[in-house]
Design a protein around this motif. Sequence first.
Motif, PDB file in Angstrom:
ATOM      1  N   UNK A 169       0.829  -1.218   0.000  1.00  0.00           N
ATOM      2  CA  UNK A 169       0.000   0.000   0.000  1.00  0.00           C
ATOM      3  C   UNK A 169       0.858   1.260   0.000  1.00  0.00           C
ATOM      4  N   UNK A 170       1.945   1.220   0.781  1.00  0.00           N
ATOM      5  CA  UNK A 170       2.856   2.382   0.807  1.00  0.00           C
ATOM      6  C   UNK A 170       3.485   2.579  -0.567  1.00  0.00           C
ATOM      7  N   UNK A 171       3.849   1.473  -1.223  1.00  0.00           N
ATOM      8  CA  UNK A 171       4.432   1.576  -2.560  1.00  0.00           C
ATOM      9  C   UNK A 171       3.470   2.186  -3.558  1.00  0.00           C
ATOM     10  N   UNK A 172       2.223   1.714  -3.532  1.00  0.00           N
ATOM     11  CA  UNK A 172       1.208   2.262  -4.448  1.00  0.00           C
ATOM     12  C   UNK A 172       0.998   3.750  -4.173  1.00  0.00           C
ATOM     13  N   UNK A 173       0.856   4.093  -2.906  1.00  0.00           N
ATOM     14  CA  UNK A 173       0.630   5.498  -2.539  1.00  0.00           C
ATOM     15  C   UNK A 173       1.815   6.373  -2.930  1.00  0.00           C
ATOM     16  N   UNK A 174       3.023   5.815  -2.828  1.00  0.00           N
ATOM     17  CA  UNK A 174       4.223   6.590  -3.167  1.00  0.00           C
ATOM     18  C   UNK A 174       4.261   6.925  -4.659  1.00  0.00           C
ATOM     19  N   UNK A 175       4.006   5.935  -5.504  1.00  0.00           N
ATOM     20  CA  UNK A 175       4.005   6.200  -6.956  1.00  0.00           C
ATOM     21  C   UNK A 175       2.877   7.154  -7.329  1.00  0.00           C
ATOM     22  N   UNK A 176       1.698   6.946  -6.756  1.00  0.00           N
ATOM     23  CA  UNK A 176       0.578   7.846  -7.067  1.00  0.00           C
ATOM     24  C   UNK A 176       0.880   9.284  -6.659  1.00  0.00           C
ATOM     25  N   UNK A 177       1.536   9.454  -5.511  1.00  0.00           N
ATOM     26  CA  UNK A 177       1.829  10.805  -5.027  1.00  0.00           C
ATOM     27  C   UNK A 177       2.964  11.471  -5.767  1.00  0.00           C
ATOM     28  N   UNK A 178       3.940  10.672  -6.222  1.00  0.00           N
ATOM     29  CA  UNK A 178       5.130  11.254  -6.857  1.00  0.00           C
ATOM     30  C   UNK A 178       4.948  11.491  -8.345  1.00  0.00           C
ATOM     31  N   UNK A 179       3.898  10.928  -8.932  1.00  0.00           N
ATOM     32  CA  UNK A 179       3.714  11.077 -10.376  1.00  0.00           C
ATOM     33  C   UNK A 179       3.716  12.529 -10.823  1.00  0.00           C
ATOM     34  N   UNK A 180       3.043  13.394 -10.074  1.00  0.00           N
ATOM     35  CA  UNK A 180       2.958  14.813 -10.472  1.00  0.00           C
ATOM     36  C   UNK A 180       4.286  15.550 -10.309  1.00  0.00           C
ATOM     37  N   UNK A 181       5.254  14.934  -9.607  1.00  0.00           N
ATOM     38  CA  UNK A 181       6.542  15.591  -9.377  1.00  0.00           C
ATOM     39  C   UNK A 181       7.547  15.310 -10.488  1.00  0.00           C
ATOM     40  N   UNK A 182       7.225  14.343 -11.344  1.00  0.00           N
ATOM     41  CA  UNK A 182       8.125  14.010 -12.441  1.00  0.00           C
ATOM     42  C   UNK A 182       7.911  14.972 -13.608  1.00  0.00           C
ATOM     43  N   UNK A 183       8.986  15.320 -14.271  1.00  0.00           N
ATOM     44  CA  UNK A 183       8.889  16.260 -15.388  1.00  0.00           C
ATOM     45  C   UNK A 183       9.007  15.573 -16.747  1.00  0.00           C
ATOM     46  N   UNK A 184       9.653  14.418 -16.780  1.00  0.00           N
ATOM     47  CA  UNK A 184       9.856  13.718 -18.050  1.00  0.00           C
ATOM     48  C   UNK A 184       8.758  12.677 -18.253  1.00  0.00           C
ATOM     49  N   UNK A 185       8.136  12.700 -19.421  1.00  0.00           N
ATOM     50  CA  UNK A 185       7.027  11.784 -19.707  1.00  0.00           C
ATOM     51  C   UNK A 185       7.466  10.328 -19.645  1.00  0.00           C
ATOM     52  N   UNK A 186       8.697  10.068 -20.046  1.00  0.00           N
ATOM     53  CA  UNK A 186       9.175   8.675 -20.019  1.00  0.00           C
ATOM     54  C   UNK A 186       9.243   8.152 -18.586  1.00  0.00           C
ATOM     55  N   UNK A 187       9.637   9.013 -17.661  1.00  0.00           N
ATOM     56  CA  UNK A 187       9.699   8.591 -16.267  1.00  0.00           C
ATOM     57  C   UNK A 187       8.297   8.371 -15.700  1.00  0.00           C
ATOM     58  N   UNK A 188       7.352   9.224 -16.111  1.00  0.00           N
ATOM     59  CA  UNK A 188       5.973   9.068 -15.638  1.00  0.00           C
ATOM     60  C   UNK A 188       5.372   7.764 -16.165  1.00  0.00           C
ATOM     61  N   UNK A 189       5.651   7.453 -17.419  1.00  0.00           N
ATOM     62  CA  UNK A 189       5.152   6.195 -17.992  1.00  0.00           C
ATOM     63  C   UNK A 189       5.760   4.997 -17.271  1.00  0.00           C
ATOM     64  N   UNK A 190       7.031   5.100 -16.948  1.00  0.00           N
ATOM     65  CA  UNK A 190       7.705   4.033 -16.204  1.00  0.00           C
ATOM     66  C   UNK A 190       7.045   3.826 -14.843  1.00  0.00           C
ATOM     67  N   UNK A 191       6.772   4.924 -14.146  1.00  0.00           N
ATOM     68  CA  UNK A 191       6.138   4.825 -12.822  1.00  0.00           C
ATOM     69  C   UNK A 191       4.758   4.185 -12.937  1.00  0.00           C
ATOM     70  N   UNK A 192       4.026   4.511 -14.002  1.00  0.00           N
ATOM     71  CA  UNK A 192       2.692   3.930 -14.200  1.00  0.00           C
ATOM     72  C   UNK A 192       2.737   2.425 -14.394  1.00  0.00           C
TER      73      UNK A 192
END
Length: 264
Positions: A169-192
């Motif tokens: 749950x912490x892992x899921x919440x961490x990725x969901x919360x950090x997604x908006x902090x990424x600037x590169x689309x490739x990194x956001x896609x990776x996190x997804x």
Amino acid sequence: MSKIINPRDKKADNTLDISSPLQRRSFIKYAGAGAALSALILSGCNDDDDGKFNGVVYQPPTPPPNPNEIPAVNLGSGDTGILNYAYALEQLEAAFYDMLVKSTTFNTTFTNATERAVLTDIRDHEVAHRDFFKSVLGNAAIPALTPDFSLVNMADRNVVLMAARTFEDVGVAAYNGAGKLLTMATNLALAGKIVSVEARHAAEIREMLKQNTFAARGGASPKPGDENIINDKGLDLALMPNEVLALAKPFIKNDINASSLPTS
């Protein structure tokens, strides 16, 4: 000095009578010479108040590194900092499942072969996530962390599964919360791509704890590890790095500095 001391200038107890004018002059003369000699010696061994030794700044020797000291970790800034943040969490999850699968009590704690296979698969996923982030970050990757799972009794099935549920749950919440902090689309896609796998883990662990709870809907503000993790709007958790790291802190011995991470 004995040559200039007149016996008449000695007291009855054979000590020097400096009340005598001659002896007083001699005493002052030799006392002055002694003081000058002392000053000369001291000047050669001068340890000035300015921290210098004869004009040279004293440099204390560098103590050897303590092999038992656990180093602090700075995540860095920007997208690299966020990727290091994810790498730290993946290190934690991989270490947890790896310790579980390799524990001497694994077969007795989880007597069902299917459960052991599921937990082994999850271990392999988390190890792959950890190694992937390390490869992507290269020289910018933080060092290996020192986990601490002393709070988890690996011989107690429910305790292990509840800890696993919280980690996922912490892992899921961490990725969901950090997604908006990424600037590169490739990194956001990776996190997804990774967060969806973490959510599958969380659902599977829930089913192992209690059937038909894999996507149980809770109240307005569920917390990591709650049985019903989906909120009343049908959304999963999203937490900021400072919130996630506070939850992870009891399980990581290193001090983690996240002060340079983006916050918006």
